[in-house]
Design an enzyme around this catalytic site. Structure first.
Site, PDB file in Angstrom:
ATOM      1  N   ASP A   1      44.365  89.237  51.088  1.00 50.60           N
ATOM      2  CA  ASP A   1      43.047  89.975  50.807  1.00 50.60           C
ATOM      3  C   ASP A   1      42.340  89.806  52.820  1.00 50.60           C
ATOM      4  O   ASP A   1      41.640  91.676  52.424  1.00 50.60           O
ATOM      5  CB  ASP A   1      42.467  88.951  50.487  1.00 50.60           C
ATOM      6  CG  ASP A   1      41.076  89.727  49.396  1.00 50.60           C
ATOM      7  OD1 ASP A   1      41.101  90.534  49.077  1.00 50.60           O
ATOM      8  OD2 ASP A   1      40.075  89.321  49.716  1.00 50.60           O
TER       9      ASP A   1
ATOM     10  N   ASP B   1      40.719 100.649  56.301  1.00 47.09           N
ATOM     11  CA  ASP B   1      40.295  98.793  56.315  1.00 47.09           C
ATOM     12  C   ASP B   1      38.944  98.840  56.891  1.00 47.09           C
ATOM     13  O   ASP B   1      38.132  99.467  57.971  1.00 47.09           O
ATOM     14  CB  ASP B   1      40.518  98.583  57.172  1.00 47.09           C
ATOM     15  CG  ASP B   1      41.207  96.411  57.982  1.00 47.09           C
ATOM     16  OD1 ASP B   1      39.703  96.474  57.700  1.00 47.09           O
ATOM     17  OD2 ASP B   1      41.481  96.151  58.068  1.00 47.09           O
ATOM     18  N   HIS B   2      38.336  98.730  56.053  1.00 50.78           N
ATOM     19  CA  HIS B   2      36.169  98.882  55.779  1.00 50.78           C
ATOM     20  C   HIS B   2      36.301  97.628  56.975  1.00 50.78           C
ATOM     21  O   HIS B   2      34.326  98.863  57.402  1.00 50.78           O
ATOM     22  CB  HIS B   2      35.700  99.151  54.445  1.00 50.78           C
ATOM     23  CG  HIS B   2      35.161  97.327  54.376  1.00 50.78           C
ATOM     24  ND1 HIS B   2      36.164  96.383  53.484  1.00 50.78           N
ATOM     25  CD2 HIS B   2      34.423  96.346  54.526  1.00 50.78           C
ATOM     26  CE1 HIS B   2      35.834  94.983  53.179  1.00 50.78           C
ATOM     27  NE2 HIS B   2      34.811  95.541  53.977  1.00 50.78           N
TER      28      HIS B   2
ATOM     29  N   HIS C   1      41.587  92.695  57.844  1.00 50.78           N
ATOM     30  CA  HIS C   1      40.894  92.890  58.287  1.00 50.78           C
ATOM     31  C   HIS C   1      40.209  91.836  59.866  1.00 50.78           C
ATOM     32  O   HIS C   1      40.267  92.510  60.883  1.00 50.78           O
ATOM     33  CB  HIS C   1      38.987  92.118  57.292  1.00 50.78           C
ATOM     34  CG  HIS C   1      39.283  93.081  56.320  1.00 50.78           C
ATOM     35  ND1 HIS C   1      39.281  93.952  55.959  1.00 50.78           N
ATOM     36  CD2 HIS C   1      38.399  92.193  55.290  1.00 50.78           C
ATOM     37  CE1 HIS C   1      39.572  94.995  54.964  1.00 50.78           C
ATOM     38  NE2 HIS C   1      39.217  93.230  54.221  1.00 50.78           N
TER      39      HIS C   1
ATOM     40  N   LYS D   1      36.617  81.849  50.507  1.00 48.03           N
ATOM     41  CA  LYS D   1      35.395  81.633  50.122  1.00 48.03           C
ATOM     42  C   LYS D   1      35.072  80.550  49.714  1.00 48.03           C
ATOM     43  O   LYS D   1      35.322  80.040  49.516  1.00 48.03           O
ATOM     44  CB  LYS D   1      36.085  82.333  48.335  1.00 48.03           C
ATOM     45  CG  LYS D   1      36.863  84.392  48.583  1.00 48.03           C
ATOM     46  CD  LYS D   1      37.140  85.395  47.994  1.00 48.03           C
ATOM     47  CE  LYS D   1      37.340  86.229  47.922  1.00 48.03           C
ATOM     48  NZ  LYS D   1      36.908  87.729  48.833  1.00 48.03           N
TER      49      LYS D   1
END
Ligand code: BG6
Length: 508
Positions: free
Chosen positions: A241, A183-184, A246, A346
């Site tokens: 997403d 999970d960056h 995140h 977004k």
């Protein structure tokens, strides 16, 4: 900082975007800082028919294009790429993994890497079960006295059922300790700093609970649209997403109890406990606890911006959400009754990720105020960009009377170091090479996170009465999202104004 043992890092999907944009640039950064093993190889594997030499040329081009560090010289780049090798295979053919094994044997002998291999799956998720299985058939999963690890990119599963099934399949051939789920966001310096802020200071913890915190707000906004990833995104949407991984991981760091040590197990146990304490949103509550939206065409600074449905790869009648906001509770002693509000989208006005701890009003406010929110202290943890921490509090305006003005105590990360902020993948790859999985998601926590969002997914997919709100690109998402924060005088924090010159809010 430690250097890992000698090893070979195998990147499946090496000709893809992630490898070019993130992985190879992160690895050369580590190399530049002397944080790669003394002997190592990076073996690219994918379908594209490269040789070692064409792969090196390709990756040199990517480094020149995507590496954002002027201190790395041409000489360093040339030295680094000599460690790159390539093996073309058809990843769906079991026999082709024999080629990978042969190449690994050859490199292992040459480089004295003791059979230490890490396999990074930077491939479409449909291969997350296939590749590990075929590697195991070649005996490449066996880790006796050697490093044998899998790094798996997100998305880990498509929903609760597929995540459980993927965990199960992987555990047939690998131990949980061998599996590193990326999970960056956990690799971001400022997300880790949240941990340090909370547990290295005595002043925050006493206030970090239901007695003093009114609500917690987590925002991850992006100004870009789907940027050529329409095909992937249209099957995913913001909930899968960004929220399931995140945003919930960040909430885990905000809400966890102090772990007993810095040990990976101790820390990940605490994250798991937070996820286990999330109050399930019942199907009948989804309408009042969540909002979804999709950006529609607008004009920003005179320029026409496409709506989501006009993007390449997106179904023109798509109902996929590009904006999601949720309200939820964590039912434990620390957080009982404190609402958490999270949102992501977004084509919002700016790129910003921040966590805001809104403290309660003083019990008896003596001064005049315009809104309730004005009389509350806020701690804003800016994850990106302009990383730092901001505390908002009231001060007397000089002069007659007792006029109060909100002022800021503002710390910027760049003030303590000239060093550039490490890219999340640098930290994560280095940790995986060292065998530290603290900043990777554990299987049980991933399943808990899916379990939490499952009813929302189900209702959004099946209940036609749940609206999807169109918001003009360049605005802060559906107006309706304000209704989630229903308390008088309290709204989402808007770090900047709406950008759209025109465009219509609508129902889709
Ligand atoms: C990825 C999502 O995981 O995170 C993308 O798939 C999103 O859709 C990205 O744009 C955001 O990451 P960052 O680090 O740019 O905030």
């Amino acid at each position: 900082m430690q250097r890992p043992e000698n090893l070979i890092l195998v990147i499946f999907g090496a000709s893809g975007d992630l490898a070019k944009r993130k992985l190879i640039p992160a690895l050369i950064e580590l190399y530049h800082q002397n944080l790669m093993p003394e002997n190592f190889a990076i073996l690219g594997v994918s379908r594209t028919d490269y040789s070692d030499s064409t792969f090196r040329t390709e990756m040199t081009e990517s480094i020149n294009e995507f590496l954002d560090d002027k201190d790395i010289s041409k000489k360093t780049i040339n030295e680094f790429v000599k460690n790159l090798y390539y093996q073309p295979i058809d990843t769906s053919k079991a026999d082709d993994y024999g080629l990978v094994k042969n190449k690994l044997n050859e490199l292992n002998e040459k480089l004295n890497t003791n059979g230490n291999y890490i396999f990074y799956l930077s491939t479409p998720p449909s291969l997350y079960e296939v590749i590990p299985k075929y590697l195991a058939q070649q005996g490449l999963n066996k880790n006796q006295n050697r490093i044998r690890r899998l790094i798996i990119e997100k998305p880990f599963g498509y929903n609760l059922e597929t995540a459980i099934s993927l965990n199960k399949k992987l555990l047939e051939d690998y131990e949980e300790e061998q599996i590193y789920r990326i999970d960056h966001y956990l690799g971001k310096e400022t997300v880790q700093n949240l941990f340090v802020t909370r547990f290295s200071n005595g002043i925050y913890e006493p206030l970090w609970n239901r007695n003093y915190v009114d609500h917690v707000e987590i925002t991850s906004a992006e100004s870009l649209g789907v940027e050529g990833r329409g095909g992937y995104y249209d099957n995913s949407g913001a909930l899968r997403d960004m929220v399931q991984n995140h945003l919930l991981q960040m909430a885990g760091f905000v809400a966890m109890e102090p772990p007993s040590s810095l040990d990976s197990r101790a820390i990940r146990n605490e994250t798991l406990k937070v996820f286990q304490s999330l109050r399930p949103i019942k199907e009948s509550e989804v309408k009042s606890f969540s909002i979804r939206g999709q950006y529609v065409a607008s004009k920003i600074k005179g320029e026409e911006v496409l709506g989501y449905r006009e993007e390449k790869g997106v179904n023109p009648k798509s109902k996929t959400e590009t904006y999601a906001a949720l309200k939820f509770y964590i039912d434990n002693w620390r957080w009982g009754g404190v609402p958490f509000y999270i949102r992501t989208g977004k084509r919002l006005p700016t790129k910003v990720t921040e966590i805001v701890i809104h403290f309660k009003e003083t019990p008896h406010y003596l001064f005049s105020k315009k809104t309730n929110s004005e009389a509350c202290n806020k701690l804003i943890i800016r994850i990106q960009p302009d990383e730092g921490i901001l505390l908002k509090f009231g001060m007397k305006v000089p002069g007659a009377g007792f006029n109060v003005q909100n002022v800021n105590m503002d710390f910027h990360y760049k003030d303590i170091s000239d060093e550039k902020m490490p890219n999340a993948y640098e930290r994560l790859l280095h940790d995986a090479m060292l065998g530290d999985s603290t900043l990777y998601a554990r299987g049980d926590a991933v399943e808990e996170a899916w379990k939490f969002i499952a009813p929302i997914q189900k209702v959004w997919e099946s209940d036609k009465s749940i609206k999807i709100y169109g918001y003009p690109a360049g605005t802060w998402g559906p107006e309706k999202a304000d209704e989630l924060i229903e308390k008088q005088g309290i709204t989402w924090r808007y770090p900047c104004k709406n950008l759209a010159d025109d465009g219509k809010y609508c129902e889709l």
